[in-house]
Design a protein around this motif. Sequence first.
Motif, PDB file in Angstrom:
ATOM      1  N   ALA A  24       0.729   2.806  -1.419  1.00 49.76           N
ATOM      2  CA  ALA A  24      -0.147   4.361  -1.169  1.00 49.76           C
ATOM      3  C   ALA A  24       0.401   4.037  -2.701  1.00 49.76           C
ATOM      4  CB  ALA A  24       1.563   4.662  -0.842  1.00 49.76           C
ATOM      5  N   LYS A  25      -1.013   4.865  -2.980  1.00 48.99           N
ATOM      6  CA  LYS A  25      -2.145   5.432  -3.834  1.00 48.99           C
ATOM      7  C   LYS A  25      -2.139   7.460  -4.119  1.00 48.99           C
ATOM      8  CE  LYS A  25      -5.703   4.392  -7.244  1.00 48.99           C
ATOM      9  NZ  LYS A  25      -7.040   3.541  -7.032  1.00 48.99           N
ATOM     10  N   CYS A  26      -1.391   7.261  -5.160  1.00 51.25           N
ATOM     11  CA  CYS A  26      -2.101   9.021  -5.028  1.00 51.25           C
ATOM     12  C   CYS A  26      -3.116   9.651  -5.114  1.00 51.25           C
ATOM     13  CB  CYS A  26      -0.301   9.735  -6.049  1.00 51.25           C
ATOM     14  SG  CYS A  26      -0.933  11.726  -5.877  1.00 51.25           S
ATOM     15  N   ALA A  27      -3.939  10.004  -4.031  1.00 50.61           N
ATOM     16  CA  ALA A  27      -4.445  10.687  -4.618  1.00 50.61           C
ATOM     17  C   ALA A  27      -5.397  11.916  -5.918  1.00 50.61           C
ATOM     18  CB  ALA A  27      -5.170  12.014  -3.169  1.00 50.61           C
ATOM     19  N   PRO A  28      -6.334  11.929  -6.379  1.00 51.83           N
ATOM     20  CA  PRO A  28      -6.359  12.212  -8.049  1.00 51.83           C
ATOM     21  C   PRO A  28      -5.919  13.518  -7.728  1.00 51.83           C
ATOM     22  CG  PRO A  28      -7.979  10.603  -7.746  1.00 51.83           C
ATOM     23  CD  PRO A  28      -7.380  10.415  -6.529  1.00 51.83           C
ATOM     24  N   GLY A  29      -5.110  14.307  -8.347  1.00 54.00           N
ATOM     25  CA  GLY A  29      -4.972  16.359  -8.285  1.00 54.00           C
ATOM     26  C   GLY A  29      -3.820  15.781  -7.545  1.00 54.00           C
ATOM     27  N   ASP A  30      -3.565  15.417  -6.870  1.00 55.06           N
ATOM     28  CA  ASP A  30      -2.502  15.551  -6.237  1.00 55.06           C
ATOM     29  C   ASP A  30      -0.769  14.992  -7.284  1.00 55.06           C
ATOM     30  OD1 ASP A  30      -3.365  15.649  -3.765  1.00 55.06           O
ATOM     31  OD2 ASP A  30      -3.232  14.705  -2.877  1.00 55.06           O
ATOM     32  N   VAL A  31       0.462  15.334  -6.572  1.00 55.27           N
ATOM     33  CA  VAL A  31       1.238  15.391  -7.000  1.00 55.27           C
ATOM     34  C   VAL A  31       1.927  14.155  -7.473  1.00 55.27           C
ATOM     35  CG1 VAL A  31       3.946  16.325  -8.108  1.00 55.27           C
ATOM     36  CG2 VAL A  31       1.796  17.439  -7.801  1.00 55.27           C
ATOM     37  N   PHE A  32       2.495  12.920  -7.505  1.00 48.77           N
ATOM     38  CA  PHE A  32       2.653  11.637  -7.116  1.00 48.77           C
ATOM     39  C   PHE A  32       4.520  11.887  -7.083  1.00 48.77           C
ATOM     40  CE2 PHE A  32       4.717   7.719  -8.774  1.00 48.77           C
ATOM     41  CZ  PHE A  32       4.014   6.962  -7.588  1.00 48.77           C
ATOM     42  N   ASN A  33       4.850  11.112  -5.549  1.00 48.83           N
ATOM     43  CA  ASN A  33       6.329  11.537  -5.266  1.00 48.83           C
ATOM     44  C   ASN A  33       7.119  10.375  -4.760  1.00 48.83           C
ATOM     45  OD1 ASN A  33       8.521  11.886  -3.261  1.00 48.83           O
ATOM     46  ND2 ASN A  33       8.741  13.709  -4.580  1.00 48.83           N
ATOM     47  N   THR A  34       7.433   9.505  -5.764  1.00 46.85           N
ATOM     48  CA  THR A  34       8.076   7.918  -5.437  1.00 46.85           C
ATOM     49  C   THR A  34       8.253   8.210  -3.667  1.00 46.85           C
ATOM     50  OG1 THR A  34      10.029   8.088  -5.894  1.00 46.85           O
ATOM     51  CG2 THR A  34       8.094   7.425  -7.663  1.00 46.85           C
ATOM     52  N   HIS A  35       9.211   9.003  -3.313  1.00 39.11           N
ATOM     53  CA  HIS A  35       9.755   9.382  -2.205  1.00 39.11           C
ATOM     54  C   HIS A  35       8.359   8.942  -1.028  1.00 39.11           C
ATOM     55  CE1 HIS A  35      13.298   9.761  -4.294  1.00 39.11           C
ATOM     56  NE2 HIS A  35      13.098  11.151  -4.848  1.00 39.11           N
ATOM     57  N   ILE A  36       8.147  10.158  -1.234  1.00 40.61           N
ATOM     58  CA  ILE A  36       6.844   9.475  -0.228  1.00 40.61           C
ATOM     59  C   ILE A  36       6.089   8.448   0.187  1.00 40.61           C
ATOM     60  CG2 ILE A  36       4.194  10.764   0.870  1.00 40.61           C
ATOM     61  CD1 ILE A  36       5.298  13.453  -0.754  1.00 40.61           C
ATOM     62  N   GLY A  37       5.245   7.961  -1.272  1.00 43.35           N
ATOM     63  CA  GLY A  37       4.804   7.121  -1.821  1.00 43.35           C
ATOM     64  C   GLY A  37       5.619   6.062  -0.938  1.00 43.35           C
TER      65      GLY A  37
END
Length: 429
Positions: free
Chosen positions: A334-347
Amino acid sequence: MNGQTTNVTVQKDETLGGIEREYREVKRKAAVGERIKIVAAWDTHDKYDNGDTFIVDRLYGGAGVSVDEIKTLPDEGNPHGYIAEREYVVLKPTDIVHVEGGRYRMVERKAAEGERILIVHCGDERYVNGDIFVVQRLDEDGDVRVDGAEDDMYVAESEYHVLVPVHDAVPYEAPRASLERTTTYLPVDSAPADPAVQSVIDELTALVSNLSVRLAAVEREVTELRAPTPRSLDDAAEALRNALRKFDESLRKPSTRDDVVVRAKADVAELLRTSRDVPFTHISFWPKVAGEVTYWIPLQRVEFVVNRKKRTVVALIRYLPEYEGGSVWARGIAKCAPGDVFNTHIGRAIALRRALGLTVPDVYLNAPQPTEVSVGDLIRNWQGRSIPVRADRSDAEGLSLSYVVGCGYPVIDDSRENSAGTNEEEAAA
């Protein structure tokens, strides 16, 4: 007990759209859902022969396996579809595929212009697993663009593997120094900590309470509709349909980011303790569950690799050390999209579902962004540094919540794992 590799078999892989794939023949006990090949047929009742391949439906008495495809009538000698362990080898999928007469290694890395890519985790209706494209260009973000159902089509890095001719293939290794590694595997006698369980229960209770409030709002609208009004029956019916539609949408799409995080945590917890054995739909998964005795033989565990610098989470499904030396059986990213806030649980939820070959809910891929700063978040200050938010005063370890709000610093990570009591440590960059 490590399996003994003896040979290679080439077969079509339905999960890759029928592309031929090389399988290593491993002499060991098979698990439910694994593919086996007959190499020493014995007492077959004319149902199979050397060279035949099957998917294991059940384990049989610890000494063999059962395959429904070869069952006989009770009076014909093999009503359970039994195959003895000495008759078969396990076919373990490799990363080598055959395309247009050539042998290629599937390499999980970012593609370069002109390289061929194979779709392995389709996330777009414009193509399917097994489709092959040539990279036409990389856009300004370094993402792949190909010609397909439409010109200059975007393909996410998590959806493909690069096809490298085997004589040129070099195993790809991610920089280990920048990886933060966590694992969900615990010894059998280790039980989950009560505070962590209680935390999940509290979060789920909050979610149910939130839904109850929304249901109460719908009930009020229904009550108003039942009261005598000069409106026509058609108008009342339409208003009722709209109220029910709004309630249905509220269930399908959580209203806040916290709702999504709670759902992701519960999803991961359930996936980690659930066996799966549907051939050609998703991979076989027989997890070791901490503190529990399972009806299946545990074969695998899940390890998560979190890279906060690259804003990625990788789920690695590994064999237990006594099987295949603890090698990786499947992986998802799972890679967080540019501009989004990173969250390890969702990842973790996204990566684990991709590793298991399961559909990723849209609510994970398009989760609402946080609307305010909270204690435990990571923000980016005016120097570009990542700094945690503290409840009280600012110091070398973090900035106070009131100071961050006053400065308007943006949130870049709202996992809040340190504040939740986890023992994860940030790896060196």
